[in-house]
Design an enzyme around this catalytic site. Structure first.
Site, PDB file in Angstrom:
ATOM      1  N   ASP A 193       0.813  -1.210   0.000  1.00  0.00           N
ATOM      2  CA  ASP A 193       0.000   0.000   0.000  1.00  0.00           C
ATOM      3  C   ASP A 193       0.846   1.259   0.000  1.00  0.00           C
ATOM      4  O   ASP A 193       0.354   2.342  -0.329  1.00  0.00           O
ATOM      5  CB  ASP A 193      -0.926  -0.017   1.222  1.00  0.00           C
ATOM      6  CG  ASP A 193      -1.940   1.099   1.187  1.00  0.00           C
ATOM      7  OD1 ASP A 193      -2.633   1.240   0.166  1.00  0.00           O
ATOM      8  OD2 ASP A 193      -2.045   1.849   2.183  1.00  0.00           O
ATOM      9  N   ARG A 194       2.127   1.151   0.367  1.00  0.00           N
ATOM     10  CA  ARG A 194       2.991   2.329   0.423  1.00  0.00           C
ATOM     11  C   ARG A 194       3.445   2.767  -0.965  1.00  0.00           C
ATOM     12  O   ARG A 194       3.892   3.899  -1.132  1.00  0.00           O
ATOM     13  CB  ARG A 194       4.223   2.046   1.286  1.00  0.00           C
ATOM     14  CG  ARG A 194       3.916   1.903   2.758  1.00  0.00           C
ATOM     15  CD  ARG A 194       3.369   3.186   3.334  1.00  0.00           C
ATOM     16  NE  ARG A 194       3.012   3.032   4.738  1.00  0.00           N
ATOM     17  CZ  ARG A 194       2.367   3.938   5.434  1.00  0.00           C
ATOM     18  NH1 ARG A 194       1.995   5.063   4.847  1.00  0.00           N
ATOM     19  NH2 ARG A 194       2.079   3.733   6.701  1.00  0.00           N
ATOM     20  N   MET A 274      -8.180   5.575   2.849  1.00  0.00           N
ATOM     21  CA  MET A 274      -8.332   6.739   1.968  1.00  0.00           C
ATOM     22  C   MET A 274      -7.078   7.025   1.155  1.00  0.00           C
ATOM     23  O   MET A 274      -7.077   7.946   0.344  1.00  0.00           O
ATOM     24  CB  MET A 274      -8.677   7.972   2.814  1.00  0.00           C
ATOM     25  CG  MET A 274     -10.018   7.898   3.514  1.00  0.00           C
ATOM     26  SD  MET A 274     -11.405   7.752   2.348  1.00  0.00           S
ATOM     27  CE  MET A 274     -11.253   9.290   1.445  1.00  0.00           C
ATOM     28  N   ARG A 275      -6.014   6.249   1.361  1.00  0.00           N
ATOM     29  CA  ARG A 275      -4.799   6.523   0.617  1.00  0.00           C
ATOM     30  C   ARG A 275      -5.025   6.375  -0.887  1.00  0.00           C
ATOM     31  O   ARG A 275      -4.452   7.112  -1.689  1.00  0.00           O
ATOM     32  CB  ARG A 275      -3.664   5.608   1.089  1.00  0.00           C
ATOM     33  CG  ARG A 275      -2.347   5.904   0.377  1.00  0.00           C
ATOM     34  CD  ARG A 275      -1.194   5.080   0.911  1.00  0.00           C
ATOM     35  NE  ARG A 275      -0.729   5.578   2.201  1.00  0.00           N
ATOM     36  CZ  ARG A 275      -0.831   4.929   3.335  1.00  0.00           C
ATOM     37  NH1 ARG A 275      -1.386   3.731   3.354  1.00  0.00           N
ATOM     38  NH2 ARG A 275      -0.389   5.452   4.456  1.00  0.00           N
ATOM     39  N   ALA A 276      -5.855   5.423  -1.287  1.00  0.00           N
ATOM     40  CA  ALA A 276      -6.111   5.214  -2.714  1.00  0.00           C
ATOM     41  C   ALA A 276      -6.728   6.456  -3.354  1.00  0.00           C
ATOM     42  O   ALA A 276      -6.352   6.847  -4.469  1.00  0.00           O
ATOM     43  CB  ALA A 276      -7.023   4.002  -2.911  1.00  0.00           C
TER      44      ALA A 276
END
Length: 716
Positions: A193-194, A274-276
């Site tokens: 995810d990073r 919410m990173r996406a």
């Protein structure tokens, strides 16, 4: 100095080049993860982009690359005087897979501490990568403790070092770029995810493109400087375009309509967190700037989603990252009524031709144009848009399940019943089609007893270079990890006798002490799965596959190697040689057919042979044998020879004599049970576990440590 292969000379690979260029335009996008098979020029492309990055202004003499316009107030080399800036090229720092923790985050300068009595900090790779690129080749093979440190720095934009009496904090904001071969194992979801964007690459099958790749590569190898000179004009044009896009980026408007599109897409694919949404918004903005526009359009959102969401969408365990483009278009279609008329002027044409530049099929005119293919050191072709990813058919509720259902109560007298009624002579005539696996679940941890010294992992206790410190000892060979306190304690009583007069500590070789650390190791988990007719009931085999899939998921999370042996019919088969790719084992398991007799002895003997070979290849990696069976043993009769049960017992005792830690997963079910799997566990000196006891949330207690009554030295 080695001349880097020019970025503009790479053939094809449009999606990968675009992803790297977007990060060059907007470092806030968050980096790129490049997934692909070996020999697809992943590293070549990553190293080439570093030469195109604009120079950065740094404080002269600062080891932490502080910006003279806004120096870090907590910089260990600060405070900095004004007007001390100088320009230098952006750095690309490579993190080796086998790097130590000290090399990554930095450590106490031992030389100055011992000679001058001064606590000085020696920066690591995170400090070198600040305001540059941190490149990790084979990132999926990186040790877990390094991944944790990398995650912390990437999340906070700073590195905190608290060790050996040193307390340091410094800025560490970098563009994270990683390459990996999925066949060698997947990444932990936290690290996955990073990465802002992900790109899949595969070798091209187009003859002309492969020929062009070879031609350019041979020309580069023959004369690197001359080859680079021929592409210098294209490289300069790319640099200028990157600089222009960076300058335009603050003026790009991300309207409410585009934000709603991004939110709808991320919600539609059920991404976590919410990173996406944030990464997709930044990528769409960078795409607009790269296309020399100040407004974000639907094509920008679509292209950004194809790069930022495949590795973030919610999916079943072991599913490969991917995105259903049909579903993406359907979500975006609801906004078409509000779509503004396209600008007839597409903007200035890029420096590259449509066939081999960033403006090709995967460039800003088609920013996410589907999976790409590439070869060797840059060849690639744009594959057609990916079809919706096929899901594994759910055969657990199929219309034929009732007809295949059986109960163990019909076989309580020892007859193999309906499950083996079609075995015939033990050949493949009774084979049944593969059934799907039940939903995986969280399993209890199964450990190998003793203290090992294998590869770093998360399963069994082991002496490790990166675990918690449990003591000190004299070095055995090369000093790997200095125990500073123990070294000082050993040297202190001898300072007067050695004539010490100054502040420094007089240390001799005999004073050095090495830190003894304990962590956890990854093991070789070898599955031996009964696929015979006695296991062939659809509901039972589905549950068994679900249990093995759960154990595979646990092995993936604990960084184990896995192997898969199946036995049915007349013999046993090594379905998957020991590998770090747990995904491959899951695929083989899903396709596993059932039927035929139960050559249990053959399965155990095959396991013994595989473990013998692996012990020679990797003697430090301890094995854990997981036998999944109901304990039945049926084979073709041998006149005057031992019965199948006796042969299985003999093979089990041989494995026990080898000191192999084992678990027997008892698959027998029904109100009346024969207890054959329990008898097998006793012969193996293994822990018997039922399918219910395998669950971590089961009420029934499960002994965690696998006991083996064998030579303790060999078991450890």
């Amino acid at each position: 100095m080695t001349t880097t292969y020019p970025f503009s000379a790479i053939v094809g690979m449009d999606g990968l080049r675009l992803a790297l260029l977007l990060n060059a335009v907007s470092p806030a996008v968050g980096g790129v993860l490049v997934r692909g098979e070996k020999g697809t020029a992943k590293s070549t492309a990553v190293r080439a982009i570093a030469a195109l990055l604009p120079a950065v202004d740094v404080v002269a003499g600062c080891r932490f690359s502080c910006d003279p316009a806004a120096p870090d107030p907590s910089c260990p080399d600060g405070p900095h005087e004004p007007d001390t800036g100088e320009a230098r090229p952006a750095r690309m720092v490579e993190l080796p897979v086998g790097a130590s923790e000290d090399r990554l985050v930095g450590a106490l300068d031992i030389e100055r501490a011992l000679s001058d009595g001064v606590k000085a900090f020696e920066p690591g790779l995170l400090a070198d990568a600040h305001r540059g690129v941190l490149y990790v080749d084979e990132v999926n093979l990186l040790h877990d403790h390094l991944i944790d440190l990398l995650l912390d720095a990437a999340a906070m934009g700073a590195s905190y070092v608290e060790r050996e009496g040193v307390s340091v904090r410094h800025a560490a904001r970098f563009l994270l770029v990683g390459t990996m071969n999925p066949e060698e194992g997947e990444l932990r979801p936290q690290l996955l995810d990073r990465f802002g964007l992900t790109v899949e690459v595969a070798a091209s099958r187009d003859t002309d493109e492969r020929v062009e790749v070879v031609r350019r590569r041979l020309a580069y190898d023959e004369d690197p400087e001359g080859f680079a000179a021929r592409w210098a004009a294209d490289e300069d044009a790319l640099r200028e375009r990157i600089a222009a896009a960076r300058a335009l980026l603050p003026q790009v408007r991300l309207g409410d309509r585009a934000l709603r599109q991004i939110a709808a897409v991320c919600a539609g694919f059920e991404v976590d967190g919410m990173r996406a949404d944030i990464v997709t918004a930044r990528t769409a903005t960078a795409l607009a700037a790269w296309a020399d526009r100040t407004d974000v359009r639907t094509e920008d959102v679509r292209g950004a989603a194809l790069l930022s969401l495949p590795h973030r969408r919610r999916r079943a365990p072991f599913d490969a990252p991917g995105l259903d483009e049909g579903k993406l278009d359907e979500i975006l279609r609801q906004f078409e009524e509000d779509e503004p008329e396209p600008d007839p002027d597409p903007g200035p044409e890029g420096p590259d031709s449509p066939d081999d530049g960033p403006d090709g099929p995967g460039g800003p005119e088609n920013p996410g144009g589907g999976p790409q293919k590439d070869t060797g050191d840059g060849a690639g072709e744009q594959a057609p848009p990916a079809a919706p990813e096929p899901s594994v058919p759910d055969q657990r509720t199929g219309e034929h399940e009732t007809a295949d259902r059986e109960t163990d109560s019909t076989r309580a007298d020892g007859d193999d019943g309906a499950g083996e009624a079609d075995e015939g002579t033990g050949g493949a005539g009774g084979e049944r089609a593969a059934v799907g696996a039940a939903e995986p679940f969280r399993t209890r941890r199964l450990d190998v007893p003793g203290l090992g010294e294998g590869a770093a992992g998360r399963r069994s206790r082991a002496r490790s270079a990166h675990g918690r410190t449990t003591g000190a000892r004299r070095p055995r060979g090369t000093l790997s990890a200095l125990h500073l306190t123990a070294t000082v304690r050993a040297a202190a009583p001898h300072q007067r006798a050695r004539g010490r007069r100054g502040p420094g500590l007089l240390v001799r070789r005999d004073d050095l002490r090495e830190a003894v650390r304990e962590g956890r190791e990854g093991n070789l988990v070898l599955f031996v799965v009964d696929a015979s007719g006695s296991m062939a009931a659809r509901t039972r085999m589905s549950a068994i596959k679900g249990a093995v899939l759960s154990l595979l998921l646990d092995a993936y999370q604990r960084r184990d190697k896995v192997g898969l042996i199946t036995f049915r019919g007349a013999d046993a088969e090594l379905a998957l040689p020991p590998t770090s790719s747990v995904d491959a084992a899951a695929v083989r398991l899903e396709r596993l057919p059932t039927g035929g007799r139960t050559p249990l002895a053959a399965g155990l003997l095959k396991a013994r042979e595989v473990l013998r070979v692996e012990r020679l290849r990797d003697p430090s990696r301890r094995p854990l044998l997981v036998v999944v069976t109901d304990g039945r043993a049926t084979e073709a009769k041998r006149a005057g020879g031992p019965t199948p049960v006796e042969r299985a017992g003999r093979a089990a005792r041989m494995l026990a004599g080898d000191g192999v830690a084992s678990v027997v997963v008892d698959c027998e079910s029904g109100p009346v049970r024969l207890g054959l799997a329990g008898a097998l566990a006793r012969e193996l000196r293994a822990t018997p576990v039922t399918l219910d006891e395998l669950r971590a949330d089961s009420v029934t207690a499960l002994v965690r440590d696998v006991r083996t009554v064998s030579n303790p030295r060999r078991a450890a």
